[in-house]
Design a protein around this motif. Structure first.
Motif, PDB file in Angstrom:
ATOM      1  N   THR A  87      10.282  -8.760 -19.289  1.00  0.00           N
ATOM      2  CA  THR A  87       9.003  -9.425 -19.539  1.00  0.00           C
ATOM      3  C   THR A  87       7.887  -8.479 -19.091  1.00  0.00           C
ATOM      4  O   THR A  87       8.142  -7.366 -18.634  1.00  0.00           O
ATOM      5  CB  THR A  87       8.886 -10.746 -18.748  1.00  0.00           C
ATOM      6  OG1 THR A  87       8.765 -10.444 -17.344  1.00  0.00           O
ATOM      7  CG2 THR A  87      10.103 -11.638 -18.975  1.00  0.00           C
ATOM      8  N   LYS A  88       6.636  -8.945 -19.189  1.00  0.00           N
ATOM      9  CA  LYS A  88       5.503  -8.125 -18.749  1.00  0.00           C
ATOM     10  C   LYS A  88       5.558  -7.830 -17.253  1.00  0.00           C
ATOM     11  O   LYS A  88       4.907  -6.906 -16.769  1.00  0.00           O
ATOM     12  CB  LYS A  88       4.184  -8.821 -19.106  1.00  0.00           C
ATOM     13  CG  LYS A  88       3.822  -8.725 -20.581  1.00  0.00           C
ATOM     14  CD  LYS A  88       2.438  -9.244 -20.834  1.00  0.00           C
ATOM     15  CE  LYS A  88       1.372  -8.348 -20.239  1.00  0.00           C
ATOM     16  NZ  LYS A  88       1.325  -7.018 -20.853  1.00  0.00           N
ATOM     17  N   MET A  89       6.354  -8.604 -16.529  1.00  0.00           N
ATOM     18  CA  MET A  89       6.528  -8.336 -15.096  1.00  0.00           C
ATOM     19  C   MET A  89       7.048  -6.927 -14.863  1.00  0.00           C
ATOM     20  O   MET A  89       6.721  -6.283 -13.866  1.00  0.00           O
ATOM     21  CB  MET A  89       7.520  -9.367 -14.514  1.00  0.00           C
ATOM     22  CG  MET A  89       7.734  -9.294 -13.010  1.00  0.00           C
ATOM     23  SD  MET A  89       6.360  -9.965 -12.072  1.00  0.00           S
ATOM     24  CE  MET A  89       5.807  -8.472 -11.254  1.00  0.00           C
ATOM     25  N   ASP A  90       7.859  -6.425 -15.805  1.00  0.00           N
ATOM     26  CA  ASP A  90       8.431  -5.085 -15.656  1.00  0.00           C
ATOM     27  C   ASP A  90       7.344  -4.014 -15.576  1.00  0.00           C
ATOM     28  O   ASP A  90       7.488  -3.014 -14.863  1.00  0.00           O
ATOM     29  CB  ASP A  90       9.383  -4.772 -16.810  1.00  0.00           C
ATOM     30  CG  ASP A  90      10.643  -5.625 -16.779  1.00  0.00           C
ATOM     31  OD1 ASP A  90      10.847  -6.349 -15.785  1.00  0.00           O
ATOM     32  OD2 ASP A  90      11.418  -5.571 -17.754  1.00  0.00           O
ATOM     33  N   GLU A  91       6.247  -4.203 -16.312  1.00  0.00           N
ATOM     34  CA  GLU A  91       5.160  -3.225 -16.264  1.00  0.00           C
ATOM     35  C   GLU A  91       4.579  -3.123 -14.861  1.00  0.00           C
ATOM     36  O   GLU A  91       4.281  -2.029 -14.371  1.00  0.00           O
ATOM     37  CB  GLU A  91       4.062  -3.612 -17.260  1.00  0.00           C
ATOM     38  CG  GLU A  91       4.494  -3.565 -18.720  1.00  0.00           C
ATOM     39  CD  GLU A  91       3.376  -3.973 -19.655  1.00  0.00           C
ATOM     40  OE1 GLU A  91       2.213  -4.016 -19.191  1.00  0.00           O
ATOM     41  OE2 GLU A  91       3.654  -4.236 -20.836  1.00  0.00           O
ATOM     42  N   THR A  92       4.418  -4.271 -14.207  1.00  0.00           N
ATOM     43  CA  THR A  92       3.904  -4.273 -12.843  1.00  0.00           C
ATOM     44  C   THR A  92       4.865  -3.545 -11.907  1.00  0.00           C
ATOM     45  O   THR A  92       4.457  -2.724 -11.077  1.00  0.00           O
ATOM     46  CB  THR A  92       3.698  -5.721 -12.351  1.00  0.00           C
ATOM     47  OG1 THR A  92       2.725  -6.360 -13.161  1.00  0.00           O
ATOM     48  CG2 THR A  92       3.225  -5.746 -10.904  1.00  0.00           C
ATOM     49  N   LEU A  93       6.156  -3.847 -12.042  1.00  0.00           N
ATOM     50  CA  LEU A  93       7.149  -3.212 -11.175  1.00  0.00           C
ATOM     51  C   LEU A  93       7.184  -1.705 -11.378  1.00  0.00           C
ATOM     52  O   LEU A  93       7.192  -0.927 -10.412  1.00  0.00           O
ATOM     53  CB  LEU A  93       8.530  -3.816 -11.431  1.00  0.00           C
ATOM     54  CG  LEU A  93       8.736  -5.266 -10.995  1.00  0.00           C
ATOM     55  CD1 LEU A  93      10.107  -5.753 -11.433  1.00  0.00           C
ATOM     56  CD2 LEU A  93       8.594  -5.401  -9.491  1.00  0.00           C
ATOM     57  N   LEU A  94       7.213  -1.272 -12.626  1.00  0.00           N
ATOM     58  CA  LEU A  94       7.343   0.151 -12.912  1.00  0.00           C
ATOM     59  C   LEU A  94       6.114   0.932 -12.460  1.00  0.00           C
ATOM     60  O   LEU A  94       6.233   2.027 -11.903  1.00  0.00           O
ATOM     61  CB  LEU A  94       7.604   0.369 -14.400  1.00  0.00           C
ATOM     62  CG  LEU A  94       8.932  -0.186 -14.931  1.00  0.00           C
ATOM     63  CD1 LEU A  94       9.049   0.064 -16.425  1.00  0.00           C
ATOM     64  CD2 LEU A  94      10.118   0.430 -14.201  1.00  0.00           C
ATOM     65  N   SER A  95       4.932   0.381 -12.697  1.00  0.00           N
ATOM     66  CA  SER A  95       3.720   1.095 -12.301  1.00  0.00           C
ATOM     67  C   SER A  95       3.628   1.214 -10.786  1.00  0.00           C
ATOM     68  O   SER A  95       3.225   2.259 -10.253  1.00  0.00           O
ATOM     69  CB  SER A  95       2.473   0.397 -12.858  1.00  0.00           C
ATOM     70  OG  SER A  95       2.385  -0.941 -12.403  1.00  0.00           O
ATOM     71  N   ASN A  96       4.029   0.160 -10.069  1.00  0.00           N
ATOM     72  CA  ASN A  96       3.968   0.196  -8.608  1.00  0.00           C
ATOM     73  C   ASN A  96       5.055   1.078  -8.003  1.00  0.00           C
ATOM     74  O   ASN A  96       4.804   1.835  -7.061  1.00  0.00           O
ATOM     75  CB  ASN A  96       4.055  -1.223  -8.039  1.00  0.00           C
ATOM     76  CG  ASN A  96       2.731  -1.947  -8.071  1.00  0.00           C
ATOM     77  OD1 ASN A  96       1.912  -1.826  -7.170  1.00  0.00           O
ATOM     78  ND2 ASN A  96       2.499  -2.715  -9.131  1.00  0.00           N
ATOM     79  N   ILE A  97       6.274   0.986  -8.537  1.00  0.00           N
ATOM     80  CA  ILE A  97       7.359   1.789  -7.963  1.00  0.00           C
ATOM     81  C   ILE A  97       7.108   3.264  -8.220  1.00  0.00           C
ATOM     82  O   ILE A  97       7.521   4.133  -7.433  1.00  0.00           O
ATOM     83  CB  ILE A  97       8.734   1.340  -8.509  1.00  0.00           C
ATOM     84  CG1 ILE A  97       9.858   1.715  -7.531  1.00  0.00           C
ATOM     85  CG2 ILE A  97       9.023   1.936  -9.860  1.00  0.00           C
ATOM     86  CD1 ILE A  97       9.831   0.949  -6.249  1.00  0.00           C
ATOM     87  N   LYS A  98       6.416   3.581  -9.307  1.00  0.00           N
ATOM     88  CA  LYS A  98       6.057   4.970  -9.594  1.00  0.00           C
ATOM     89  C   LYS A  98       5.135   5.506  -8.494  1.00  0.00           C
ATOM     90  O   LYS A  98       5.301   6.636  -8.017  1.00  0.00           O
ATOM     91  CB  LYS A  98       5.378   5.056 -10.960  1.00  0.00           C
ATOM     92  CG  LYS A  98       4.922   6.449 -11.360  1.00  0.00           C
ATOM     93  CD  LYS A  98       6.090   7.350 -11.673  1.00  0.00           C
ATOM     94  CE  LYS A  98       5.625   8.709 -12.144  1.00  0.00           C
ATOM     95  NZ  LYS A  98       6.755   9.623 -12.429  1.00  0.00           N
ATOM     96  N   ILE A  99       4.172   4.706  -8.084  1.00  0.00           N
ATOM     97  CA  ILE A  99       3.242   5.113  -7.027  1.00  0.00           C
ATOM     98  C   ILE A  99       3.938   5.182  -5.678  1.00  0.00           C
ATOM     99  O   ILE A  99       3.726   6.099  -4.876  1.00  0.00           O
ATOM    100  CB  ILE A  99       2.058   4.123  -6.952  1.00  0.00           C
ATOM    101  CG1 ILE A  99       1.213   4.198  -8.235  1.00  0.00           C
ATOM    102  CG2 ILE A  99       1.195   4.391  -5.721  1.00  0.00           C
ATOM    103  CD1 ILE A  99       0.485   5.501  -8.422  1.00  0.00           C
ATOM    104  N   TRP A 100       4.814   4.203  -5.421  1.00  0.00           N
ATOM    105  CA  TRP A 100       5.425   4.083  -4.100  1.00  0.00           C
ATOM    106  C   TRP A 100       6.611   5.013  -3.878  1.00  0.00           C
ATOM    107  O   TRP A 100       7.022   5.252  -2.744  1.00  0.00           O
ATOM    108  CB  TRP A 100       5.868   2.633  -3.868  1.00  0.00           C
ATOM    109  CG  TRP A 100       4.759   1.817  -3.297  1.00  0.00           C
ATOM    110  CD1 TRP A 100       3.870   1.058  -3.984  1.00  0.00           C
ATOM    111  CD2 TRP A 100       4.405   1.734  -1.925  1.00  0.00           C
ATOM    112  NE1 TRP A 100       2.976   0.481  -3.117  1.00  0.00           N
ATOM    113  CE2 TRP A 100       3.286   0.875  -1.844  1.00  0.00           C
ATOM    114  CE3 TRP A 100       4.919   2.273  -0.754  1.00  0.00           C
ATOM    115  CZ2 TRP A 100       2.661   0.569  -0.643  1.00  0.00           C
ATOM    116  CZ3 TRP A 100       4.301   1.963   0.451  1.00  0.00           C
ATOM    117  CH2 TRP A 100       3.194   1.126   0.494  1.00  0.00           C
TER     118      TRP A 100
END
Length: 302
Positions: free
Chosen positions: A14-27
């Motif tokens: 779902t669109k939740m994946d975009e939030t996870l991927l963008s944040n895990i990329k930074i973290w």
């Protein structure tokens, strides 16, 4: 920081994946992540037999289709293929994720926390309760800036030391501020002492301030700020969330403690309630790795 070198990220397509991927990329560089396992669990990956008979060339195997879709998303966020593995599994989401957390010996499980997207969040809560490793919840739509203010609820236990240590390490890497809070309350039988509510409130405040001073002196924490919050009618989690808002916290780090040595070692009640109520800022439930392993091993034998 090698504490979280292997991480598992739960994706639900779902669109939740975009939030996870963008944040895990930074973290990823902040946490010292070296390997990421992206996992999606479907209850059934098979194509209905009748459909496959009538249209043998219409559909590719479901797992391969999902893997291609996830790879496409990862490419959009410029993830290096050498740093991740995609896993598409069939079965019960909770049991499957827990099983693969153990098999891959991960240090951190990352899950989305929905507030408006479809889904109740019950799976995420259950995974956090029973996971043998720390769990990071990232709320739906959360931005990708480095956190600038970390909040650590304290009870002066050994878990408090572990969470403060982690918060200070993270803060040093991203130039963030760390603040703590501790909740106290006036005991129900205070009136039998002959003192008023206000008088006993002052006594309890002095007592917890002394406990905090002992805690900081024991662990050599210099200039660690702490807000002492009187608990009255609301739940502890609600007080933590309200103070976090006033402080401007953009991450909460809280320790988990096992309640008993039987049936399952679950999250402390405050951390559990915090997961249910907090849908605005990332929450890291910090565990001693493997603390729920006896429960997990029992689960996997069922």
């Amino acid at each position: 920081m090698k504490q979280f070198s292997k991480v598992m990220v739960g994706l639900d397509l779902t669109k939740m994946d975009e939030t996870l991927l963008s944040n895990i990329k930074i973290w990823s560089p902040i946490l010292g992540i070296e390997k990421i396992y992206f996992v999606h669990v479907a209850k059934d990956l098979s194509i209905p037999e009748e459909l496959s008979k009538n249209y043998p060339d219409l559909l590719a195997p479901v797992d391969e289709t999902i893997i291609r879709g996830i790879k496409h998303e990862l490419n959009e966020f410029s993830f290096d293929p050498t740093e991740y593995e995609i896993m598409v599994k069939e079965g019960s989401p909770m049991e499957t994720v827990l099983r693969w957390c153990k098999i891959k010996d991960v240090d951190l499980l990352v899950m989305g926390r929905k507030k408006q997207l479809e889904g109740s969040g019950s799976l995420a809560k259950n995974l956090a309760q029973k996971s043998p490793t720390s769990v990071l919840f990232i709320p739906e739509g959360f931005g990708t800036d480095h956190p600038s203010k970390l909040l650590v609820p304290l009870d002066f236990s050994d878990y408090s030391r572990i969470t403060v240590d982690l918060a200070l390490k993270l803060a040093a890497k991203v130039n963030a501020t760390v603040a703590c809070c501790h909740l106290y309350e006036v005991p129900a039988g205070y009136s039998k002492t002959g003192k008023s509510y206000e008088e006993f409130k002052g006594i309890m405040l002095q007592n917890v301030q002394k406990d905090f001073a002992k805690f900081t002196a024991k662990h050599d924490y210099t200039d660690l700020p702490c807000e002492f919050i009187l608990k009255e009618k609301q739940s502890e989690a609600r007080y933590i969330i309200d103070y976090g808002k006033s402080f401007g916290a953009d991450m909460v780090i809280i320790g988990s403690r096992g309640r008993t040595h039987s049936a399952a070692m679950l999250l402390g009640s405050v951390a559990e309630k915090l997961i249910q109520l907090n849908t605005e800022v990332p929450t890291l439930i910090l565990k001693k790795k493997g603390e729920n392993m006896s429960f997990l091993e029992a689960l996997l034998k069922l």
